[in-house]
Design a protein around this motif. Sequence first.
Motif, PDB file in Angstrom:
ATOM      1  N   ILE A   1      45.664  24.797 -15.413  1.00  0.00           N
ATOM      2  CA  ILE A   1      46.154  24.306 -14.123  1.00  0.00           C
ATOM      3  C   ILE A   1      47.634  24.633 -13.939  1.00  0.00           C
ATOM      4  O   ILE A   1      48.098  24.905 -12.817  1.00  0.00           O
ATOM      5  N   ILE A   2      48.397  24.651 -15.038  1.00  0.00           N
ATOM      6  CA  ILE A   2      49.821  24.979 -14.964  1.00  0.00           C
ATOM      7  C   ILE A   2      50.008  26.483 -14.879  1.00  0.00           C
ATOM      8  O   ILE A   2      50.814  26.984 -14.094  1.00  0.00           O
ATOM      9  N   ALA A   3      49.246  27.221 -15.690  1.00  0.00           N
ATOM     10  CA  ALA A   3      49.382  28.677 -15.715  1.00  0.00           C
ATOM     11  C   ALA A   3      49.078  29.291 -14.349  1.00  0.00           C
ATOM     12  O   ALA A   3      49.802  30.179 -13.879  1.00  0.00           O
ATOM     13  N   THR A   4      48.022  28.829 -13.715  1.00  0.00           N
ATOM     14  CA  THR A   4      47.648  29.385 -12.407  1.00  0.00           C
ATOM     15  C   THR A   4      48.485  28.796 -11.279  1.00  0.00           C
ATOM     16  O   THR A   4      48.606  29.412 -10.212  1.00  0.00           O
ATOM     17  N   LEU A   5      49.058  27.613 -11.505  1.00  0.00           N
ATOM     18  CA  LEU A   5      49.945  27.030 -10.503  1.00  0.00           C
ATOM     19  C   LEU A   5      51.206  27.884 -10.336  1.00  0.00           C
ATOM     20  O   LEU A   5      51.774  27.955  -9.246  1.00  0.00           O
ATOM     21  N   ILE A   6      51.607  28.542 -11.421  1.00  0.00           N
ATOM     22  CA  ILE A   6      52.777  29.429 -11.357  1.00  0.00           C
ATOM     23  C   ILE A   6      52.546  30.536 -10.342  1.00  0.00           C
ATOM     24  O   ILE A   6      53.369  30.798  -9.456  1.00  0.00           O
ATOM     25  N   LEU A   7      51.402  31.192 -10.453  1.00  0.00           N
ATOM     26  CA  LEU A   7      51.095  32.281  -9.519  1.00  0.00           C
ATOM     27  C   LEU A   7      50.768  31.755  -8.130  1.00  0.00           C
ATOM     28  O   LEU A   7      51.062  32.412  -7.132  1.00  0.00           O
ATOM     29  N   MET A   8      50.179  30.564  -8.073  1.00  0.00           N
ATOM     30  CA  MET A   8      49.900  29.965  -6.772  1.00  0.00           C
ATOM     31  C   MET A   8      51.203  29.752  -5.998  1.00  0.00           C
ATOM     32  O   MET A   8      51.269  29.978  -4.777  1.00  0.00           O
ATOM     33  N   THR A   9      52.237  29.342  -6.707  1.00  0.00           N
ATOM     34  CA  THR A   9      53.526  29.082  -6.067  1.00  0.00           C
ATOM     35  C   THR A   9      54.266  30.373  -5.739  1.00  0.00           C
ATOM     36  O   THR A   9      54.807  30.541  -4.638  1.00  0.00           O
ATOM     37  N   ALA A  10      54.275  31.298  -6.709  1.00  0.00           N
ATOM     38  CA  ALA A  10      55.045  32.533  -6.525  1.00  0.00           C
ATOM     39  C   ALA A  10      54.279  33.596  -5.749  1.00  0.00           C
ATOM     40  O   ALA A  10      54.893  34.491  -5.150  1.00  0.00           O
ATOM     41  N   GLY A  11      52.951  33.511  -5.745  1.00  0.00           N
ATOM     42  CA  GLY A  11      52.148  34.570  -5.154  1.00  0.00           C
ATOM     43  C   GLY A  11      52.404  34.790  -3.678  1.00  0.00           C
ATOM     44  O   GLY A  11      52.492  35.936  -3.222  1.00  0.00           O
ATOM     45  N   ARG A  12      52.513  33.716  -2.929  1.00  0.00           N
ATOM     46  CA  ARG A  12      52.752  33.882  -1.487  1.00  0.00           C
ATOM     47  C   ARG A  12      54.152  34.428  -1.232  1.00  0.00           C
ATOM     48  O   ARG A  12      54.379  35.125  -0.236  1.00  0.00           O
ATOM     49  N   GLY A  13      55.071  34.102  -2.121  1.00  0.00           N
ATOM     50  CA  GLY A  13      56.393  34.714  -2.012  1.00  0.00           C
ATOM     51  C   GLY A  13      56.321  36.212  -2.240  1.00  0.00           C
ATOM     52  O   GLY A  13      56.988  36.993  -1.550  1.00  0.00           O
ATOM     53  N   VAL A  14      55.500  36.628  -3.205  1.00  0.00           N
ATOM     54  CA  VAL A  14      55.295  38.060  -3.455  1.00  0.00           C
ATOM     55  C   VAL A  14      54.666  38.724  -2.232  1.00  0.00           C
ATOM     56  O   VAL A  14      55.075  39.817  -1.815  1.00  0.00           O
ATOM     57  N   ALA A  15      53.682  38.051  -1.637  1.00  0.00           N
ATOM     58  CA  ALA A  15      53.046  38.588  -0.433  1.00  0.00           C
ATOM     59  C   ALA A  15      54.052  38.697   0.711  1.00  0.00           C
ATOM     60  O   ALA A  15      54.015  39.672   1.493  1.00  0.00           O
TER      61      ALA A  15
END
Length: 339
Positions: free
Chosen positions: A127-141
């Motif tokens: 839940i923490i590992a994927t939360l990192i990408l969940m938070t940063a992913g839209r910034g990358v997009a």
Amino acid sequence: MAHRLFWPVAMLAVLLLINLIAFPGFFSVQIRDGHLFGSLIDILRNGSPTLMIAIGMTLVIATRGIDLSVGAICAISGAVACSIILGSSDPGNPGTVAVAVIAAIAISLVLGVWNGFLVSVLGIQPIIATLILMTAGRGVAMLITEGQILTVNSPPFKVLGSGFFAGLPVSVLIAAALFLFAVVLTRRTALGLMIEAVGINPEASRLAGVRSRGLLISVYVFTAFCAAIAGLVLTSNQTAADANNTGLFIELDAILAVVIGGTSLAGGRYSLFGTLIGALVIQTLVTTVYTVGIPPIATMVFKAAVVTAVCLLQSPRTTELIDSWHRRAQLRRTLEASA
């Protein structure tokens, strides 16, 4: 009644009955220009992205994990594809669209490897590992789209989300192919058993010779692949890449579909067919909200109510009560027959 798919199927039947009562022509399917149209077709088409992601989510949850980053991967996938198409001199060229789709999927697979690495190698809680990408992913997009909504006018790309083949929506056919691939891969080989073994007891499965690290990475990569396809379908249907809204909260719908389908969040046994029913329940519920005239803003409340009802009916305590009722009824029938 004790079967784990009984209550999801019953809930789906109730929702369909409500729609039929509110709209008598709900089950009618028409053929226009060789394509099928109707409310049932709309449910299948609109629910396809959720089903795609829920398929991968089922396998992740079966390993005692979870992936909250699938919505962000959807946004990244759509942003990459649209950026490549808009940057080309011929957006309508099928070759350009093929390159864009392959690039979007490739980048998404890398993100899946990243999630799997954090979980299996570094031992970070899923839940923490994927939360990192969940938070940063839209910034990358957002960086990929430069903060803009990229509108694409490409007929070959539009086929993914709103095209038809053999009378059926292309998105439905893609979801069906992905579902069948997952079923064959996990139920016709030993892979499904190994996934369940890792979910039930990772240490025991490791001692038994199961390479849990590679298995976990593979599962997260497959989930990212499903999210990439769903992101392409969503972006194609919108004919635009919207980094803020593409795939927003779709990870929650996918998790709800998995839970409704009877897969335990504690890992272990899972049901892809249950996930299919769960995805149909979620999309039918959304359709029901519109059909009966309920304000769309109340959709989340009704989703919560349906999930709560199904989970309570599927709970061990409810199953125990049903089994006890069956035993008493059988005993009563036996005593009556002997008398």
